[in-house]
Design an enzyme around this catalytic site. Structure first.
Site, short mmCIF file in Angstrom:
data_model
loop_
_atom_site.label_atom_id
_atom_site.label_comp_id
_atom_site.label_asym_id
_atom_site.label_seq_id
_atom_site.Cartn_x
_atom_site.Cartn_y
_atom_site.Cartn_z
N ASP A 15 0.83 -1.21 0.00
CA ASP A 15 0.00 0.00 0.00
C ASP A 15 0.87 1.27 0.00
O ASP A 15 2.02 1.25 0.42
CB ASP A 15 -0.90 -0.03 1.24
N HIS A 32 2.34 3.20 -8.88
CA HIS A 32 2.24 1.78 -9.20
C HIS A 32 3.41 1.32 -10.07
O HIS A 32 3.92 0.23 -9.91
CB HIS A 32 0.92 1.48 -9.93
N LEU A 126 10.57 -21.05 -4.15
CA LEU A 126 9.58 -20.13 -3.57
C LEU A 126 8.23 -20.25 -4.28
O LEU A 126 8.18 -20.29 -5.51
CB LEU A 126 10.12 -18.70 -3.71
N ILE A 185 -6.54 -5.17 7.50
CA ILE A 185 -6.17 -6.28 6.62
C ILE A 185 -6.94 -6.29 5.30
O ILE A 185 -6.66 -7.10 4.42
CB ILE A 185 -6.21 -7.66 7.33
C1 FPP Z 1 -2.16 0.12 -3.13
O1 FPP Z 1 -1.69 1.44 -3.27
C2 FPP Z 1 -1.65 -0.71 -4.18
C3 FPP Z 1 -2.39 -1.30 -5.14
C4 FPP Z 1 -3.85 -1.13 -5.26
C5 FPP Z 1 -1.79 -2.16 -6.15
C6 FPP Z 1 -0.43 -2.73 -5.86
C7 FPP Z 1 0.28 -2.82 -7.12
C8 FPP Z 1 1.61 -2.70 -7.29
C9 FPP Z 1 2.58 -2.64 -6.20
C10 FPP Z 1 2.17 -2.64 -8.65
C11 FPP Z 1 1.67 -3.73 -9.54
C12 FPP Z 1 2.70 -4.68 -9.76
C13 FPP Z 1 2.53 -5.89 -10.29
C14 FPP Z 1 3.71 -6.67 -10.60
C15 FPP Z 1 1.20 -6.45 -10.57
P1 FPP Z 1 -2.74 2.62 -3.30
O2 FPP Z 1 -2.91 3.02 -4.71
O3 FPP Z 1 -4.00 2.21 -2.61
O4 FPP Z 1 -1.97 3.71 -2.50
P2 FPP Z 1 -2.63 4.82 -1.57
O5 FPP Z 1 -3.12 4.13 -0.34
O6 FPP Z 1 -1.47 5.73 -1.30
O7 FPP Z 1 -3.72 5.49 -2.35
#
Ligand code: FPP
Length: 256
Positions: A15, A32, A126, A185
């Site tokens: 996150d 991202h 893994l 969670i």
């Molecule tokens: C949460 O950050 C993250 C996600 C919704 C997606 C996680 C994705 C990645 C780490 C990249 C994708 C990589 C692959 C390899 C599939 P948020 O956008 O909710 O952040 P915020 O809480 O700051 O808004």
């Protein structure tokens, strides 16, 4: 005790991408993009330290309600990851899979997922799982429905539940890490998380490093896990057989 013997299954809620990007006056998707290169580092590090399973929350059922450009960026990043990391995954004997509803992913991405999953299904390294289009409640509902379909009229047990989850081979989560500062969670691995150690860090995912990952593993290794018992570090198997034994002794003492 070594990391390998104590922390077998690590789950991560990656996150903070959006806030990381906004803090730098970039669009959210930039977070991202940066976050996806961190994924590669942490996969490598988990493999190096001997973690058995790494499950990453890459796209939740709730993420469908995000703006379309953000959703499609996440799809593209998954595809790019598969193209970029395929060789390394195979070379390192990593068993790859995606769990969740991938129906709406583009056909070429679905093919990449299926090919890599099939190619690596017997690998002994893994176990790397991307939770994509995933929701923990949905997984529980699906498990119950799949059980009742093949066992009409039968009561479901905890063991039945575990055996009907999307990936029974992963087992319980030992450690959940959530980056980005929130402490919840978020519908992730609800059943598997029953006895997980929880670790929340303020570091936003694009800033998360191999070093911090290792430090968290060390920190959690020094915690005592009692699984509701009084003695230190018993396994779940020992826990249930001890409970059965105690129950029998009490029942016979009470003349049952
Ligand atoms: C949460 O950050 C993250 C996600 C919704 C997606 C996680 C994705 C990645 C780490 C990249 C994708 C990589 C692959 C390899 C599939 P948020 O956008 O909710 O952040 P915020 O809480 O700051 O808004």
């Amino acid at each position: 005790m070594s990391v390998e013997s104590k922390i077998k299954h690590v789950a991560i809620i990656m996150d903070g991408n959006g806030r990381w990007a906004n803090g730098r006056s970039h669009p959210r998707v930039w977070g991202h993009v940066r976050g996806s290169s961190v994924v590669s580092n942490i996969v490598e590090e988990a493999d190096n330290v001997g973690v058995e399973s790494l499950t990453l929350y890459a796209f939740s059922t709730e993420n469908w309600s995000r703006p379309l450009p953000e959703v499609t960026t996440l799809f593209k990043l998954l595809k790019k990851f598969l193209l970029r990391e395929r060789k390394k995954i195979i070379k390192n004997n990593i068993q790859f899979r995606v769990m969740g509803d991938t129906t709406n992913l583009p056909e070429d991405t679905k093919k990449l997922i299926n090919d890599l999953t099939n190619e690596t299904e017997n690998f002994k390294g893994l176990k790397l799982t991307f939770a994509f289009g995933y929701g923990g409640r949905q997984e529980i509902v699906d498990a119950v429905n799949s059980f009742t379909k093949s066992n009409p009229g039968k009561m479901i047990t905890e063991e039945d539940m575990s055996n009907h989850l999307y990936c029974p081979v992963l087992g319980d989560v030992d450690l959940l890490i959530r980056t980005g500062g929130d402490q919840r969670i978020s519908n992730f691995l609800l059943w598997q998380m029953a006895y997980a150690e929880l670790y929340f860090t303020n570091t936003k995912w694009p800033d998360f490093t191999r070093k911090e990952f290792r430090q968290i593993l060390q920190n959690v290794c020094s915690r005592e896990r009692r699984f509701g018992q009084v003695c230190e570090s018993v396994s779940l198997y020992e826990t249930s057989s001890m409970a059965d034994k105690n129950k029998k002794i009490l029942e016979s003492a009470m003349g049952k």
